[in-house]
Design an enzyme around this catalytic site. Structure first.
Site, PDB file in Angstrom:
ATOM      1  N   ASP A 208      -5.018  -7.120  -5.360  1.00  0.00           N
ATOM      2  CA  ASP A 208      -4.740  -6.104  -4.342  1.00  0.00           C
ATOM      3  C   ASP A 208      -3.385  -6.373  -3.674  1.00  0.00           C
ATOM      4  O   ASP A 208      -3.324  -6.988  -2.628  1.00  0.00           O
ATOM      5  CB  ASP A 208      -5.864  -6.142  -3.304  1.00  0.00           C
TER       6      ASP A 208
ATOM      7  N   GLU B 185       0.539   0.039   3.010  1.00  0.00           N
ATOM      8  CA  GLU B 185      -0.768   0.621   2.661  1.00  0.00           C
ATOM      9  C   GLU B 185      -1.885  -0.045   3.434  1.00  0.00           C
ATOM     10  O   GLU B 185      -2.815   0.621   3.932  1.00  0.00           O
ATOM     11  CB  GLU B 185      -1.010   0.494   1.158  1.00  0.00           C
TER      12      GLU B 185
END
Length: 332
Positions: free
Chosen positions: A159, A193
């Site tokens: 991630d 993000e």
């Protein structure tokens, strides 16, 4: 006919059998060694978890730009960097980071925090420069928590170093195909993000040609096993009104012998989850690859040595073929 004549005819007749298609040329350049290099660097301790707006995040951005330059990928505009700012209330008050101009104007009237960020955008210009397709992934992660007992660095290998590696390899694959796409292909690396989809939100509200964006493909966590005895599992979200997206993947897995077992999830309005959301809210059809959650999600233990490299490479190949179709088919 002389013997040399027979040889010439034989070569001409057999040429289509050995001549590679542009798609195959692109697929052949996507490999595990490159994926390992990208993920290994981005998820290294030296990048300090790549928190948006901090030193490690800036180094990650410089690494991405260096790769785009070395490949010969042009910037979307005058620079690869698309700077923007996020604002929120001072830290003792509740409030999310904001990038919308109206929200920023309101926050500026009180005590506030400001965070300078950078999206990174490259392109391969299409034969029809008035149409765009975009493939993107966020490159930021969670940084460091100095109060953790033990490992304090959130390395973010899955991630989302995994997704960044895919976008970089797809850019290289388009170049290796040897053909200019019909539509302009944009390679996007979003900042912020993890702080609220800030980069993709800032882009869709400021890019002056959003009405020309025909499709968006998103990566967010594509390198791990959700269930260990299903190592080929991948979730394939796509806009339900575009069933051809599902058809593309099914056909390409069979045609190119890709080692994937997709969970096809058509979604009427795919506005949640990741950077696909801001695009879907504007009606842009999307594809989103995701390999589901795992025990190391948002923990310092999300390390590069836990990546399923075969899965990451096969997803990258499948998505290159998705983007090839998006970039070259007139309608989908």
């Amino acid at each position: 006919m002389k013997k040399t004549g027979y040889l010439l005819v034989s070569l001409l007749l057999s040429a289509p059998l050995w001549a590679q298609s542009p798609q195959q040329k692109g697929l052949d350049i996507i490999n595990q060694a490159t994926a390992e290099a990208h993920v290994g660097f981005l998820a290294s301790d030296e990048l300090q978890g790549r928190e948006a707006g901090f030193h490690g995040g800036r180094i990650a951005g410089e690494y991405i730009v260096a790769n785009l330059k070395s490949m010969g990928i042009e910037p979307l505009g005058d620079s690869y960097y698309y700077p923007f700012e996020a604002y929120r209330l001072e830290r003792q008050k509740k409030g999310r980071w904001q990038v919308h101009p109206d929200s920023i104007a309101e926050l500026k009237n009180t005590v506030h925090q400001k965070l300078p960020l950078n999206n990174i955008l490259g392109k391969i210009e299409g034969k029809n420069p008035d149409e765009y397709v975009i493939v993107g992934a966020h490159y930021d992660h969670l940084g460091i928590d100095p109060m953790l007992d033990g490992d304090q660095i959130y390395n973010g290998a899955d991630d989302n170093a995994s997704g960044v590696s895919a976008v970089l390899q797809i850019a290289r694959a388009f170049l290796a195909s040897g053909e200019q796409p019909e539509k302009t292909v944009v390679f996007a690396f979003w900042d912020g993000e993890e702080k609220g989809l800030l980069g993709s939100k800032a882009f869709v509200q400021s890019f002056p040609e959003m009405d020309k964006v025909r499709g968006y493909l998103n990566f967010d966590m594509i390198g791990r096993n959700h269930i260990e005895d299903r190592p080929n599992h991948v979730v394939y979200f796509y806009t339900e009104s575009h069933p051809v997206f599902g058809k593309w993947l099914k056909e390409d897995i069979k045609r190119y012998n890709l080692n994937l077992d997709p969970d096809y999830r058509p979604w009427d309005n795919p506005v949640g989850g990741s950077d696909n959301g801001p695009f879907a809210k504007l009606g842009v059809p999307i594809i989103w690859y995701h390999t589901d959650g795992h025990p190391d999600y948002h923990l310092p233990s999300d390390e590069a040595d836990k990546i399923n490299w075969d899965k990451l490479v096969n997803i990258t190949k499948a998505s290159f073929l998705n983007m090839w179709n998006m970039a070259n088919e007139k309608k989908f």
